[in-house]
Design an enzyme around this catalytic site. Structure first.
Site, PDB file in Angstrom:
ATOM      1  N   ASN A   1       2.689   0.653  21.120  1.00 21.06           N
ATOM      2  CA  ASN A   1       2.897  -0.781  20.948  1.00 21.06           C
ATOM      3  C   ASN A   1       1.637  -1.532  20.535  1.00 21.06           C
ATOM      4  OD1 ASN A   1       4.649   0.012  23.756  1.00 21.06           O
ATOM      5  ND2 ASN A   1       5.752  -0.599  21.918  1.00 21.06           N
TER       6      ASN A   1
ATOM      7  N   VAL B   1      -1.020  -6.438  19.350  1.00 18.95           N
ATOM      8  CA  VAL B   1      -0.234  -5.958  20.486  1.00 18.95           C
ATOM      9  C   VAL B   1       1.207  -6.427  20.335  1.00 18.95           C
ATOM     10  CG1 VAL B   1       0.032  -6.115  22.991  1.00 18.95           C
ATOM     11  CG2 VAL B   1      -2.251  -6.042  21.986  1.00 18.95           C
ATOM     12  N   CYS B   2       2.148  -5.509  20.536  1.00 17.63           N
ATOM     13  CA  CYS B   2       3.567  -5.858  20.547  1.00 17.63           C
ATOM     14  C   CYS B   2       3.991  -5.946  22.009  1.00 17.63           C
ATOM     15  CB  CYS B   2       4.381  -4.796  19.818  1.00 17.63           C
ATOM     16  SG  CYS B   2       6.145  -5.140  19.783  1.00 17.63           S
ATOM     17  N   LEU B   3       4.034  -7.156  22.507  1.00 19.74           N
ATOM     18  CA  LEU B   3       4.378  -7.375  23.909  1.00 19.74           C
ATOM     19  C   LEU B   3       5.196  -8.662  23.989  1.00 19.74           C
ATOM     20  CD1 LEU B   3       3.911  -6.301  26.788  1.00 19.74           C
ATOM     21  CD2 LEU B   3       1.834  -7.669  26.876  1.00 19.74           C
TER      22      LEU B   3
ATOM     23  N   LEU C   1       4.620  -0.243  17.069  1.00 14.54           N
ATOM     24  CA  LEU C   1       3.736  -0.667  15.986  1.00 14.54           C
ATOM     25  C   LEU C   1       2.994   0.554  15.449  1.00 14.54           C
ATOM     26  CD1 LEU C   1       2.178  -3.997  17.321  1.00 14.54           C
ATOM     27  CD2 LEU C   1       3.795  -3.719  15.439  1.00 14.54           C
TER      28      LEU C   1
END
Length: 169
Positions: free
Chosen positions: A61, A69-71, A105
């Site tokens: 991620n 950051v994919c959060l 990601l």
């Protein structure tokens, strides 16, 4: 508490800074230290901060090139009730402890994690040893280095001493 973190200001304002973040214990990231770039928007805390890893991390991620950051809690479900303590004490540790390979990601990291968790953990540890050593975090990141290649005076002088070859008549 944020006082436990090393913070480096970027520029003169209070809206951009680096935070040194330690990998959580009980994870393959333990022992690694990352420099996290934090940018606070003008509307903070009503808008979420922008968070990105400066040194490389192997994680489904986190984009390997940009460090983005994919959060969801930062990107979509942010609330003004959250603050930077939540980001560094809860959200990022949870991200490292419980990666989500179904929304990657970094597709390679996600595929390896789903295919062979032991090999994934080993790759994470290799990245930690190569890119996230505590003594390296203070070193210049890619955006801090000059884009122009500069020679030291000694290197420049020695280049002048080399013989170019015979002169054309």
């Amino acid at each position: 508490m944020m006082s436990d973190y090393k913070v480096e200001m970027i520029n003169d304002g209070m809206q951009e800074f680096y935070v040194h973040f330690h990998g959580p214990t009980e994870s393959p990231y333990h022992g690694g230290v990352w420099k996290i770039r934090v940018e606070l928007p003008d509307a903070y805390p009503y808008k979420s901060p922008s968070i990105g890893f400066i040194n490389k991390i192997y994680h489904p991620n986190v984009d390997e090139m940009s460090g983005s950051v994919c959060l969801d809690v930062i990107n979509q479900t942010w609330s003004p009730m959250f603050d930077l303590v939540n980001v560094f004490e809860v959200f990022l540790p949870q991200l490292l402890l419980y990666p989500n390979p179904s929304d990657p990601l970094n597709g390679e990291a996600a595929a390896l994690m789903m295919r062979d968790r032991a090999a994934y953990d080993l790759r994470v540890k290799e990245f930690c040893q190569k890119y996230a050593k505590p003594e390296d975090v203070g070193a210049a990141g890619p955006e801090e280095k000059s884009s122009d290649e500069e020679l030291s005076e000694a290197e420049y002088d020695s280049a002048d001493d080399a013989v170019a070859g015979p002169v054309d008549p």
